[in-house]
Design an enzyme around this catalytic site. Structure first.
Site, short mmCIF file in Angstrom:
data_model
loop_
_atom_site.label_atom_id
_atom_site.label_comp_id
_atom_site.label_asym_id
_atom_site.label_seq_id
_atom_site.Cartn_x
_atom_site.Cartn_y
_atom_site.Cartn_z
N GLU A 67 2.45 2.45 11.71
CA GLU A 67 1.53 3.33 12.41
C GLU A 67 2.11 4.14 13.55
O GLU A 67 1.65 5.23 13.85
CB GLU A 67 0.34 2.50 12.91
CG GLU A 67 -0.69 2.39 11.79
CD GLU A 67 -1.54 1.15 11.83
OE1 GLU A 67 -0.97 0.05 11.85
OE2 GLU A 67 -2.77 1.30 11.84
N ASN A 77 14.13 -2.92 6.42
CA ASN A 77 14.69 -2.03 5.41
C ASN A 77 14.77 -0.65 6.04
O ASN A 77 13.75 0.01 6.27
CB ASN A 77 13.79 -2.02 4.17
CG ASN A 77 14.34 -1.13 3.06
OD1 ASN A 77 15.05 -0.15 3.31
ND2 ASN A 77 14.01 -1.45 1.82
N LYS A 128 15.56 2.13 5.00
CA LYS A 128 15.06 3.25 4.21
C LYS A 128 13.53 3.31 4.21
O LYS A 128 12.94 4.36 4.48
CB LYS A 128 15.58 3.11 2.78
CG LYS A 128 15.37 4.33 1.92
CD LYS A 128 16.10 4.17 0.59
CE LYS A 128 16.00 5.43 -0.25
NZ LYS A 128 16.72 5.29 -1.52
N ILE A 173 0.84 -1.21 0.00
CA ILE A 173 0.00 0.00 0.00
C ILE A 173 0.87 1.26 0.00
O ILE A 173 0.46 2.32 0.44
CB ILE A 173 -0.99 -0.01 1.19
CG1 ILE A 173 -0.25 -0.15 2.53
CG2 ILE A 173 -1.97 -1.15 1.02
CD1 ILE A 173 -1.18 -0.04 3.75
N GLY A 174 2.08 1.09 -0.50
CA GLY A 174 3.01 2.21 -0.54
C GLY A 174 4.07 2.11 0.54
O GLY A 174 4.96 2.95 0.63
N GLY A 194 6.78 -4.08 13.00
CA GLY A 194 6.03 -3.21 12.10
C GLY A 194 6.25 -1.74 12.38
O GLY A 194 6.44 -1.33 13.52
#
Lengths: 326, 764
Positions: free
Chosen positions: B731, B657, B659, B474-475, B728
Site C-alpha cells: 500500500e 522478493n 521484483k 491477489i496479484g 509489507g
C-alpha cells in the site's frame, strides 16, 4: 442484449435490398455492439456487411477514394493518406486504441454516436436523442465533455469522432447507395445539427449504405491534427483541430479549419477560414481566426474551459501547419 | 525440538519471477468465472436505478416468458429471509444491507432482483424486460449534498473520530504564522480487472461450495453463518486466483447472498458475474473526503499546532471511516493537535477500504499542506519536512519509539536519485523549451498490520515440498514469496515447491489487506517449513542407519533437497529420511502469533473472525515510510500535466522478493499518479446515479501517461514486527504520490489545486 435477426450479405445490392424498421448494418461493430449491450441500440435486424468488397483505397482525380469498409488502421497506414492527408492520418492514429482501430471501419466511424453518458446509460430518464421529448440530462447535469458549438436546447451531446474532424476539413464526400440508387453527400451536410430533433443525426435515407468516402485533392499537403485530452491515449478529445493551410509568400491563400470535442457535429469553421484567407500567416492572424471560430460558442458552467482551450488549440495547430515558431 | 544451524538464503530477497506467471500467461490459471460446474444456471443481477425510495412492484411476466428463464427472485419472492449481519468493520460483510428483504432502496445500484436462466444470454435479455416501478424519495448522493444534512440525522448521528493532544487552540493563537486550507478527494472505485463473480453449489441443505475471488477466505463463511445459520466449516470457499482486489474483494457483498439464495431456490449450481457497471454499485468504493486544516508554525518554521476537521462520506447504514486524519496525527513532530473526523451519510451505497484507505487521500491533503507551509516558511519542501521530522524515538501520536524508522535515509536516497538539489524554488522557473517543468515531493507512511497465521509444510514421496495456507494471492506475488521462503528453509530448488492458496479447507488465515500477507502468512510458512526441516533432522539424527546419526544439530545445513553436515558430503536427502519412516509424506503444521499479539488473535483467526494486531503496540509504533519525488511536464498553453519521472525511496522492512515488491511499489506510485490526475467517479446531481461506470470514461493512466518510475527499497528488517522483519509493500506506494504530483504541478504552473483529480480545466 435483446435478440435480433442476423443476416450476412456478400454485396452492396444484397445489403440495401432489404431495409426495414429497426435495421442496422454491422461493420466493425465497435459502436453498434457496444450500444446493443447497453440496450441503447435495439435493432430488430442486423445485416453483416463485413464480406462486402468495399475496403479498397484508390487514387481518385488527384484525391483518394476510401471504401467504407476500410479499417481505420488501413487508412492511417496507407501511403496516399500519409502523403496527401496528413491530418487525417494523425487524427486516425490519435483515435481510440490500436485494437479498436483495427476493427472499426471508416463508414462506421462516420456513423459513430455520441459518448454523452446520459445517452449511453438507459438508467438516466432524460435524453432527447435516445428518447425524444424526455429532456436533456446533460444540460442540467454533468456536461464537462459536452459540446459548446452547434448545441440546442434539446441536446448538447458532443460528436466524438477524430477522423470525421479531419474528413470535414478535407471536404470529404460520402457515396450513399440506397434501394433507389446512388447519391453523394458532403460529410459536412451529412451530419445534422441536433435542433429540436437530436434523434435524427444524419442525412441518411431508409436502407441507404455508405459505400465510399471521397477526398478531393487537398488545398495543400501540410495538414495538422492536434488533439488535447485527459490522458495520452484511448481517450476522446476535450478539444481538437484539423487544419490545412496554403501559404504563399507569407500570405494565406486558402485555409481549412475543423474542430473536434466541441461540436455536436464535426465542426467546420468557415468563420476561422474567412479570418485566415488573404491574411499574413502570423500569430496575430491565427488568434483572430481562433476567436472567430469560437464566437458562436454557447458554453455551460462545466465546459466553459473549452472556449479558451480550443482557441489555443487552433492557434497552435495553425502555427504548426504554417511552420511558424511560438 | 532440535535447534540447528544455518540455511543459506538463496531465494529470499532475490529478484524471483512469479512462480504462477507462466500459468497466468498461458491462460491456465483458473479464475472464478472460468470454473466448469455441471448443471450450471446463469444469473444476471438487476440493480436499482434510483438512489433512494421504495419499489412499488417488479413485473416479471415478460421476463419469465423468455425461453430458458428459470426464475426471477426479488423481495417479492417468499422464503428468502436472511438474518441480520453487521457491515465491516463491525462484521465480515461489506454492508449490513441485505438483498431482497424488503422493497426499500437505500442506495444507487442496490441489487433488487436476479434473473436465472439456462443461458447467460437468456438471463441478460430477460433482465431487460423486468417492469420495475419505484416510489422515489429524496436522496443525498454525494459528500457535498450529505454535508447539508442527512435527513435522518436525529436518529443516526454521524460518528466522529477524535484525537487531541496538547493545546492546539492556544498554540494556534501563539503561533508566529498561521495557515488555513481545505483539500478534497473524490469518490474512486477499485476497478480490479477481474469482475466480482460467484458460483454457488449446494450439497444438501447445509453444505455449500462457493467459488469467488476473495481477499478474505473467511468472510463469506462468516456472513453465511450469520444470515443463514450455516456452520462456517460447511462452506467451502475456492479462490485460487484473484484478478486484483484492492479492498473490494475483502468483504462479502449482497450479490454473493443473491447467488447462494438462487442456487438454493433452484436446487442447482448458479453462477453470477457482475458487469463493469455493477462493479461501481454494490461492492464498495473509496469515499469522498475533505480535510480542513488550521496550522500554526513557530518562528523557526516548526509545526506548533494542527487543527484538522476531517469529513468522509459513508453509506446509508454502515459506518466505514475513510480515516484521512491518521497520517496527520503521527507523521510530523507536533505537540498540539486537534482532530475531529465527521462521517457523512449518503445514498451512494456502502464504502469500503481501497488501497491505503485513509492514508492515500489523507496524505494528499497533508502533503500538499506541507508544500504550502514550506513556501510560507521560505524553505525547500524537503528541508521543511526534515525540520519537522518526528525523531526515531518518539511517535508524536503515541509517544512510543518507532520499531524501525529510516525516513531521513528515504529523503536522502530519493532526493539523490531524483536530483532534487537542482530544483529552483520559484514556480514556473524550470523549463524545457516552452514546456514547464515542475518538481514536487511528499512523504509516504503506512502502518504495519499483522495477523496470526497458520500454514502446513509437507514433504511428498517424490521429494517435492507442498505449502498450504488458506490465504490469497491477489496479484501481489504471495505464491512466489511463500515458495521462496520454503525453498530457503528447506534447501530445495524453488521448482520443487508447490504452494496451495485460496481454499478455505487449508490452514486458516486472515484477510489480505493492510499489506499484511507477506509478513503474517510468510511467518507461518517459515515456521512450518523450518519445523518440517527440524522434525526431519530429528528423525535422521535419531536413526542409526542415517549418515547423520550422532551429528551435532548445530552443524547441519539444508541444501540440495536434504540435510548435510556443513562443508561436507555427509548427509542424506529428505526422501531417504521419509522412506525410513515408512510414510508416504510428512507434514508439519505451525501457527504464528505476530509480535504484539496474543493467543486471542489466534483464537479469533480460527473462528474466522478478523485478527489484526495494530500498528501501535504496547512498546512500539510500527510504520513503513517513504519519500516520493515527482517531475511533471506541462504544456504552457494547454495545461495538460504529464508525469515524466517518479522516484520513491521506501523503508518497508525486509524485502522478500525484490521484483514483486518493486512491482507493488511502482504499481502503487502509478495509482498515485492516477489519483492525482485522472480518477474520479462522477455522480449525476439529479438522479444520484454514476455517470462513468466503465473503463473508457473512468480514467486511469495508460502506458503513454507514465514516464520513468523508480522504486528504491532500503531493506532494513524490522524485527519488532516479526522474526523475518517484513512490513509489507502493498500500500505505501500510493501514499504521498498524489501529493508529490500535485506539488510538482504547482511548481510548474504556480497554480495550487487543492482537489483531485487535477485536470487541465482546473489549471486553465
Amino acid at each position: 442484449m435483446r435478440p435480433f435477426a442476423y443476416r450476412r450479405v456478400e454485396d452492396v445490392a444484397g445489403a440495401v435490398g432489404q431495409p426495414g424498421e429497426g435495421h442496422r448494418f454491422l461493420a466493425g461493430g465497435t459502436t453498434l455492439i457496444d450500444l446493443m449491450r447497453l440496450d441503447v441500440e435495439r435493432p430488430a435486424v442486423v445485416t453483416d456487411i463485413t464480406r462486402v468488397p468495399l475496403a479498397e483505397i484508390t487514387e481518385h482525380e488527384g484525391g483518394v477514394r476510401i471504401g467504407a469498409l476500410a479499417s481505420m488502421t488501413q487508412v492511417a497506414e496507407h501511403g496516399l493518406i500519409a502523403e496527401r492527408y496528413p491530418a487525417l492520418r494523425e487524427a486516425l492514429l490519435a483515435s481510440a486504441s490500436q485494437q479498436l482501430r483495427n476493427m472499426a471501419s471508416m463508414g462506421g466511424n462516420v456513423m459513430q454516436r455520441t459518448r454523452c453518458p446520459y445517452f449511453r446509460d438507459v438508467a438516466f430518464p432524460s435524453c432527447n436523442k435516445r428518447d425524444p421529448g424526455s429532456g436533456c440530462g446533460a444540460r442540467a447535469g454533468h456536461h464537462r465533455k459536452q459540446a459548446i458549438l452547434g448545441t440546442s436546447g434539446a441536446c448538447i451531446a458532443e460528436h466524438a469522432s477524430d477522423a470525421s474532424v479531419a474528413l470535414v476539413a478535407y471536404d470529404a464526400v460520402l457515396t450513399l447507395q440506397g434501394p433507389g440508387g446512388e447519391r453523394e453527400v458532403p460529410l459536412r451536410e451529412f451530419n445534422l445539427l441536433p435542433g429540436d430533433t437530436p434523434q435524427v443525426e444524419h442525412d441518411l435515407r431508409e436502407g441507404e449504405l455508405i459505400t465510399a468516402l471521397t477526398l478531393p485533392a487537398p488545398i495543400a499537403r501540410s495538414g495538422v491534427y492536434l488533439k488535447i485530452r485527459d490522458r495520452q491515449s484511448y481517450e476522446f478529445a476535450l478539444s481538437s483541430a484539423a487544419v490545412v493551410l496554403r501559404v504563399e509568400g507569407g500570405i494565406i491563400g486558402a485555409a481549412r479549419v475543423a474542430l473536434g470535442g466541441v461540436g455536436t457535429v464535426p465542426w467546420r469553421s468557415p468563420e476561422a477560414e474567412a479570418a485566415l484567407t488573404g491574411q499574413p500567416a502570423t500569430l496575430e492572424t491565427f488568434q483572430t481566426a481562433a476567436r472567430a471560430a469560437l464566437a458562436g460558442a454557447e458554453p455551460l458552467e462545466e465546459n466553459a474551459f473549452k472556449v479558451p482551450l480550443t482557441e489555443r488549440v487552433i492557434v497552435r495547430a495553425l502555427m504548426q501547419a504554417a511552420g511558424v515558431d511560438a | 525440538m532440535t535447534t540447528q544451524g544455518s540455511h543459506p538464503q538463496k531465494y529470499v530477497g532475490a529478484r524471483v519471477s512469479r512462480v504462477d506467471g507462466p500459468a497466468k500467461v498461458r491462460g491456465e490459471a483458473t479464475y472464478t468465472a472460468e470454473f466448469e460446474v455441471p448443471n450450471l444456471a446463469h444469473a444476471v443481477l438487476v440493480s436499482a436505478t434510483i438512489a433512494h425510495g421504495r419499489i412499488r412492484k417488479i413485473g416479471d411476466e415478460a421476463a419469465r416468458a423468455v425461453p430458458g428463464v428459470l426464475d426471477v427472485l426479488s423481495h417479492q419472492t417468499p422464503g428468502l429471509d436472511l438474518k441480520d449481519v453487521k457491515g465491516y468493520p463491525r462484521g465480515p460483510a461489506g454492508t449490513a444491507i441485505l438483498p431482497f428483504q424488503n422493497g426499500e432502496v437505500l442506495f444507487r445500484g442496490q441489487p433488487i432482483a436476479v434473473v436465472v436462466a439456462e443461458s447467460l444470454e437468456a438471463a441478460r435479455h430477460a433482465a431487460l424486460l423486468l417492469d420495475i416501478e419505484y416510489a422515489p424519495d429524496d436522496f443525498r448522493a454525494t459528500l457535498e449534498e450529505g454535508r447539508r444534512g442527512w435527513p435522518f440525522i436525529d436518529k443516526k448521528k454521524p460518528r466522529q473520530l477524535q484525537h487531541s493532544r496538547g493545546d492546539a487552540s492556544r498554540a494556534l493563537k501563539d503561533a508566529a504564522t498561521t495557515f488555513e486550507a481545505s483539500y478534497d478527494t473524490p469518490v474512486q472505485h477499485h476497478n480490479p480487472m477481474e469482475m466480482h463473480a460467484v458460483i454457488a453449489a449446494w450439497d444438501g441443505e447445509d453444505r455449500l461450495t462457493l467459488y469467488e475471488p476473495t481477499q478474505w477466505m473467511q468472510s463469506a463463511p462468516g456472513v453465511l453463518a450469520q444470515t443463514l445459520g450455516l456452520d462456517p466449516d460447511h462452506v467451502h470457499v475456492i479462490s485460487p486466483f484473484v484478478g486484483g482486489g484492492f479492498g473490494n474483494k475483502a468483504t462479502t457483498w449482497p450479490h454473493l447472498l443473491v447467488t447462494v439464495l438462487a442456487a438454493r431456490v433452484l436446487g442447482r449450481p448458479v453462477k453470477l458475474v457482475l458487469t463493469r457497471a455493477q462493479m461501481f454499485a454494490a461492492v464498495g468504493y473509496r469515499a469522498a473526503t475533505r480535510t480542513s486544516y488550521r496550522v500554526g508554525l513557530d518562528a523557526g518554521g516548526q509545526l506548533a499546532a494542527v487543527d484538522l476537521q476531517a469529513e468522509s462520506q459513508t453509506g446509508p447504514v454502515d459506518l466505514f471511516p475513510e480515516q484521512v486524519g491518521n497520517v496527520a496525527k503521527m507523521l510530523y513532530a507536533n505537540e498540539n493537535m486537534d482532530l475531529t473526523h465527521t462521517m457523512i451519510r449518503t445514498h451512494a451505497g456502502p464504502n469500503i477500504m481501497m488501497r491505503a484507505p485513509g492514508e492515500a487521500p489523507g496524505s494528499f491533503g497533508l502533503e500538499v499542506l506541507m508544500d504550502e507551509l514550506a513556501e510560507k516558511a521560505g524553505l525547500d519542501p524537503l528541508a521543511f519536512r526534515r525540520l519537522n521530522h518526528a525523531p526515531e524515538n518518539q511517535d508524536p501520536e503515541s509517544g512510543l519509539p518507532y520499531s524501525s524508522k529510516h525516513l531521513l535515509e528515504c529523503y536522502e536516497r530519493g532526493a539523490a536519485a531524483f536530483g532534487w538539489a537542482r530544483r529552483t524554488p520559484q514556480p514556473g522557473s524550470m523549463r524545457d523549451g516552452r514546456t514547464l517543468i515542475g518538481w514536487g515531493m511528499a512523504t509516504a507512511v503506512y502502518p504495519v498490520y499483522t495477523s496470526a497465521a497458520t500454514a502446513r509444510a509437507r514433504l511428498c514421496g517424490d521429494g517435492r515440498i507442498e505449502i498450504e495456507a488458506g490465504s490469497h494471492d491477489i496479484g501481489t506475488g504471495t505464491y512466489s514469496i511463500l515458495a521462496q521462503i520454503a525453498a530457503d528453509e528447506l534447501g530445495v530448488d524453488i521448482g520443487q515447491v508447490g504452494v496451495k492458496l485460496g481454499d478455505s479447507r487449508l490452514p486458516k488465515n486472515g484477510y489480505s489487506g493492510g499489506s499484511r500477507t507477506a509478513g503474517s502468512v510468510g511467518s507461518a510458512v517459515q515456521a512450518a517449513a523450518s519445523g518440517l526441516r527440524q522434525e526431519l533432522a530429528d528423525l535422521a539424527l535419531g536413526a542409526p542407519e542415517s549418515p547423520l546419526h550422532g551429528a551435532a544439530p548445530v552443524d547441519l545445513e539444508a541444501r540440495d533437497g536434504g540435510l548435510y553436515v556443513k562443508g561436507s558430503d555427509r548427509g542424506e536427502r529428505y526422501t531417504t529420511i521419509l522412506k525410513r519412516t515408512g510414510r508416504d509424506q510428512y507434514d508439519a503444521y505451525r501457527e504464528t502469533i505476530p509480535n504484539g499479539g496474543s493467543e486471542k488473535d489466534l483464537e479469533k483467526l480460527k473462528q474466522g473472525q478478523e485478527s489484526s494486531v495494530e500498528a501501535v503496540t504496547e512498546r512500539y509504533a510500527r510504520y513503513s515510510f517513504g519519500a516520493v519525488f515527482a517531475e511533471v511536464r506541462v504544456d504552457p498553453d494547454f495545461l495538460t500535466p504529464r508525469v515524466s519521472r517518479l522516484v520513491g525511496a521506501f523503508d518497508i522492512g525486509k524485502v522478500l522478493n525484490a521484483k514483486t515488491a518493486e512491482s507493488q511499489l511502482t504499481g502503487g506510485m502509478i495509482w498515485g499518479v492516477s489519483a492525482a490526475l485522472h480518477e474520479v467517479t462522477h455522480t449525476d446531481p439529479r438522479t444520484g446515479l454514476i455517470l462513468n461506470s466503465n473503463l473508457a470514461d473512468y480514467h486511469v493512466p495508460v502506458n503513454a501517461d507514465i514516464g520513468e518510475v523508480q522504486a528504491i527499497m532500503l531493506d532494513y528488517p524490522d524485527y519488532h514486527v516479526s522474526a523475518m522483519g517484513v512490513r509489507g509493500a502493498g500500500e505505501i506506494g500510493i501514499v504521498g504520490t498524489a501529493a508529490a504530483v500535485a506539488n510538482a504541478v504547482y511548481h510548474a504552473t504556480g497554480k495550487r489545486v487543492r482537489e483531485t483529480p487535477i485536470t487541465l480545466d482546473k489549471l486553465l
